[in-house]
Write a protein that holds these residues in place. Structure first.
Motif, mmCIF file in Angstrom:
data_model
loop_
_atom_site.group_PDB
_atom_site.id
_atom_site.type_symbol
_atom_site.label_atom_id
_atom_site.label_comp_id
_atom_site.label_asym_id
_atom_site.label_seq_id
_atom_site.Cartn_x
_atom_site.Cartn_y
_atom_site.Cartn_z
ATOM 1 N N ASN A 1 45.268 48.411 41.837
ATOM 2 C CA ASN A 1 45.262 46.988 41.480
ATOM 3 C C ASN A 1 45.039 46.139 42.728
ATOM 4 O O ASN A 1 45.780 45.211 43.018
ATOM 5 C CB ASN A 1 46.583 46.609 40.802
ATOM 6 C CG ASN A 1 46.514 45.249 40.134
ATOM 7 O OD1 ASN A 1 45.444 44.801 39.731
ATOM 8 N ND2 ASN A 1 47.642 44.582 40.019
ATOM 9 N N GLN A 2 43.975 46.478 43.450
ATOM 10 C CA GLN A 2 43.729 45.845 44.743
ATOM 11 C C GLN A 2 42.231 45.712 44.998
ATOM 12 O O GLN A 2 41.453 46.629 44.694
ATOM 13 C CB GLN A 2 44.378 46.686 45.852
ATOM 14 C CG GLN A 2 44.256 46.087 47.243
ATOM 15 C CD GLN A 2 44.999 46.923 48.283
ATOM 16 O OE1 GLN A 2 45.659 47.894 47.938
ATOM 17 N NE2 GLN A 2 44.879 46.545 49.527
ATOM 18 N N TYR B 1 41.092 49.986 40.513
ATOM 19 C CA TYR B 1 41.859 49.745 39.293
ATOM 20 C C TYR B 1 43.239 50.383 39.371
ATOM 21 O O TYR B 1 44.224 49.803 38.923
ATOM 22 C CB TYR B 1 41.082 50.304 38.099
ATOM 23 C CG TYR B 1 41.572 49.812 36.763
ATOM 24 C CD1 TYR B 1 41.265 48.529 36.316
ATOM 25 C CD2 TYR B 1 42.330 50.635 35.938
ATOM 26 C CE1 TYR B 1 41.702 48.067 35.093
ATOM 27 C CE2 TYR B 1 42.772 50.186 34.702
ATOM 28 C CZ TYR B 1 42.457 48.905 34.289
ATOM 29 O OH TYR B 1 42.897 48.459 33.066
ATOM 30 N N PHE C 1 40.501 37.349 38.371
ATOM 31 C CA PHE C 1 41.942 37.501 38.309
ATOM 32 C C PHE C 1 42.311 38.796 37.608
ATOM 33 O O PHE C 1 41.563 39.282 36.743
ATOM 34 C CB PHE C 1 42.568 36.316 37.558
ATOM 35 C CG PHE C 1 42.177 34.973 38.109
ATOM 36 C CD1 PHE C 1 42.361 34.677 39.454
ATOM 37 C CD2 PHE C 1 41.613 34.004 37.290
ATOM 38 C CE1 PHE C 1 41.999 33.450 39.969
ATOM 39 C CE2 PHE C 1 41.252 32.761 37.797
ATOM 40 C CZ PHE C 1 41.447 32.484 39.145
ATOM 41 N N GLU C 2 43.466 39.340 37.952
ATOM 42 C CA GLU C 2 43.917 40.595 37.349
ATOM 43 C C GLU C 2 43.937 40.508 35.829
ATOM 44 O O GLU C 2 43.559 41.456 35.143
ATOM 45 C CB GLU C 2 45.324 40.938 37.868
ATOM 46 C CG GLU C 2 45.930 42.170 37.222
ATOM 47 C CD GLU C 2 47.349 42.430 37.663
ATOM 48 O OE1 GLU C 2 47.999 43.295 37.050
ATOM 49 O OE2 GLU C 2 47.827 41.764 38.610
ATOM 50 N N TRP C 3 44.379 39.384 35.291
ATOM 51 C CA TRP C 3 44.592 39.273 33.858
ATOM 52 C C TRP C 3 43.302 39.062 33.060
ATOM 53 O O TRP C 3 43.333 39.063 31.839
ATOM 54 C CB TRP C 3 45.591 38.157 33.547
ATOM 55 C CG TRP C 3 45.278 36.829 34.180
ATOM 56 C CD1 TRP C 3 44.648 35.773 33.603
ATOM 57 C CD2 TRP C 3 45.613 36.415 35.498
ATOM 58 N NE1 TRP C 3 44.547 34.724 34.482
ATOM 59 C CE2 TRP C 3 45.145 35.084 35.668
ATOM 60 C CE3 TRP C 3 46.271 37.026 36.586
ATOM 61 C CZ2 TRP C 3 45.296 34.370 36.856
ATOM 62 C CZ3 TRP C 3 46.425 36.302 37.758
ATOM 63 C CH2 TRP C 3 45.948 35.002 37.887
ATOM 64 N N PHE D 1 36.857 46.785 43.497
ATOM 65 C CA PHE D 1 38.199 46.623 42.938
ATOM 66 C C PHE D 1 38.737 47.985 42.550
ATOM 67 O O PHE D 1 38.140 48.700 41.745
ATOM 68 C CB PHE D 1 38.196 45.720 41.709
ATOM 69 C CG PHE D 1 39.578 45.506 41.147
ATOM 70 C CD1 PHE D 1 40.477 44.681 41.789
ATOM 71 C CD2 PHE D 1 39.979 46.170 39.996
ATOM 72 C CE1 PHE D 1 41.756 44.505 41.294
ATOM 73 C CE2 PHE D 1 41.261 45.996 39.490
ATOM 74 C CZ PHE D 1 42.158 45.159 40.141
ATOM 75 N N TYR E 1 40.155 37.460 44.873
ATOM 76 C CA TYR E 1 40.912 38.106 43.807
ATOM 77 C C TYR E 1 42.366 37.654 43.864
ATOM 78 O O TYR E 1 42.943 37.507 44.952
ATOM 79 C CB TYR E 1 40.843 39.622 43.964
ATOM 80 C CG TYR E 1 41.844 40.373 43.110
ATOM 81 C CD1 TYR E 1 41.697 40.424 41.735
ATOM 82 C CD2 TYR E 1 42.929 41.023 43.693
ATOM 83 C CE1 TYR E 1 42.607 41.110 40.949
ATOM 84 C CE2 TYR E 1 43.836 41.722 42.921
ATOM 85 C CZ TYR E 1 43.684 41.766 41.543
ATOM 86 O OH TYR E 1 44.587 42.441 40.778
ATOM 87 N N ARG E 2 42.957 37.412 42.690
ATOM 88 C CA ARG E 2 44.374 37.067 42.603
ATOM 89 C C ARG E 2 45.019 37.936 41.527
ATOM 90 O O ARG E 2 44.507 38.058 40.417
ATOM 91 C CB ARG E 2 44.561 35.584 42.261
ATOM 92 C CG ARG E 2 44.045 34.633 43.336
ATOM 93 C CD ARG E 2 44.823 34.749 44.633
ATOM 94 N NE ARG E 2 44.352 33.804 45.645
ATOM 95 C CZ ARG E 2 43.378 34.031 46.511
ATOM 96 N NH1 ARG E 2 42.730 35.201 46.469
ATOM 97 N NH2 ARG E 2 43.022 33.136 47.402
ATOM 98 N N SER E 3 46.162 38.524 41.879
ATOM 99 C CA SER E 3 46.900 39.398 40.974
ATOM 100 C C SER E 3 47.976 38.601 40.240
ATOM 101 O O SER E 3 48.225 37.424 40.535
ATOM 102 C CB SER E 3 47.552 40.531 41.764
ATOM 103 O OG SER E 3 48.557 39.993 42.630
ATOM 104 N N LEU F 1 40.038 40.490 34.371
ATOM 105 C CA LEU F 1 38.980 41.244 35.040
ATOM 106 C C LEU F 1 38.007 41.881 34.057
ATOM 107 O O LEU F 1 36.790 41.741 34.186
ATOM 108 C CB LEU F 1 39.587 42.320 35.942
ATOM 109 C CG LEU F 1 38.608 43.355 36.521
ATOM 110 C CD1 LEU F 1 37.563 42.665 37.390
ATOM 111 C CD2 LEU F 1 39.356 44.414 37.315
#
Length: 331
Positions: A276-277, A273, A136-138, A271, A3-5, A140
């Motif tokens: 955000n982790q 929410y 990725f965060e953007w 994940f 996972y990448r934020s 998900l």
């Protein structure tokens, strides 16, 4: 699961910006998320940018984010075309094919902040190899992997009810019927898993249908009342059982405490929410081990440890203990 934020994306852009050749004069973003990567790179390098259409039309984005509207490539010798990530390379190859149709008077190179183990073949520069499975965060809740994922409802698709709304009666039913969605997945979800009671299935299904949430199965708690649910206190256990039974590869959970317990019970990633982790199995054990190690270091040299710890907090800005502090929160 990798996972990448957005914070990770920023760090990757900053690193890549220092490694790119000085000959690059213009940064070009591939819509949509490639524009974010390109914007970060051009800010770190203090250079102009544009998108693929702008490159083809001769438009460069200057300060103030206004297009000049005319060709001004006379002093451009090297252009870098950027995407956020490259896996199969399909979109990058489509972009290359389009740009090859133009007789540009400058060199064109290609880059991505993240590449898969095969994606690096399609670019000249990259920041990090992130193997699959990954998300990725953007993207998900707009990713095809949702088809094989469990997703919570309250705290993810919509806000949690207030104490006044959560009365297991008229107010709660009104909340379910009228609450505004906070995000609507653009991909079909495999399993919506919620601690809402079966008695609210019809209202919940109607709300999901009204807001265009597509899913294969809605899993709810089969108990007579909120009081019975609170007496059992097994929210995370219920969700963990569904996660294991379905064979899903990811669970998207709102509560940090429940996310940690679900990961521990199933041995699979969750994940969170709200935080955000990505919570991996064994998170609590690792945090506790680290805590004991830090206590030992502090006891041996309090001043030196405090100075190093302060520098770390300032540079990283993260708090690894947040999951523990939420572990037993029941929301």
């Amino acid at each position: 699961m990798n996972y990448r934020s957005l914070s990770d994306l920023n760090a990757a852009a900053r690193e890549l910006a220092t490694e790119l050749p000085d000959s690059i004069d213009l940064i070009v973003g591939i819509p949509r998320s490639g524009l974010l990567a390109a914007n970060l790179l051009c800010l770190y390098r203090n250079q102009p940018m544009t998108d693929v259409d702008g490159l083809c039309d001769g438009r460069i984005m200057r300060s103030g984010y206004r297009y000049d509207g005319h060709r001004e490539f006379e002093h451009v010798d090297h252009v870098l075309v950027v995407d956020d990530s490259v896996d199969t390379g399909r979109q990058m190859q489509e972009t290359k094919s389009r740009l090859d149709e133009h007789d540009f008077p400058f060199e064109v190179s290609y880059a991505a902040l993240y590449v898969s183990t095969h994606g690096h073949r399609h670019v000249d520069y990259w920041s990090e190899v992130v193997s699959k499975p990954r998300f990725f965060e953007w993207n998900l809740l707009h990713h095809p992997m949702l088809k094989n994922s469990c997703v919570d409802i309250d705290g993810v698709l919509c806000r949690d009810p207030t104490p006044e709304e959560n009365d297991d009666g008229k107010n709660y039913r009104e909340f379910i019927r009228t609450v505004d969605p906070e995000i609507v997945p653009t991909e079909r979800v495999g399993w919506l898993v919620t601690c809402r009671l079966e008695r609210y299935r019809e209202d919940t299904e109607r709300w999901l249908d009204e807001h265009g949430v597509e899913y294969d199965e809605l899993v709810m708690m089969d108990l007579p009342s909120k009081a019975a649910r609170e007496e059992r206190e097994d929210h995370a256990a219920f969700k963990a059982e569904v996660y294991e039974r379905t064979g899903a590869t990811l669970f998207v959970e709102s509560s940090p405490g429940q996310a940690t317990e679900i990961a521990e019970r199933t041995g699979k990633p969750v994940f969170c929410y709200e935080a955000n982790q990505l919570v991996s199995p064994g998170t609590v054990a690792r945090v506790q081990t680290k805590g004991n190690e830090y206590l030992s270091r502090f006891a041996s040299d309090p001043v030196a440890f405090s100075m190093r710890a302060g520098q770390h907090v300032l540079s990283k800005g993260t708090d690894v203990m947040s999951l523990l502090s939420h572990r037993y929160r029941d929301d």
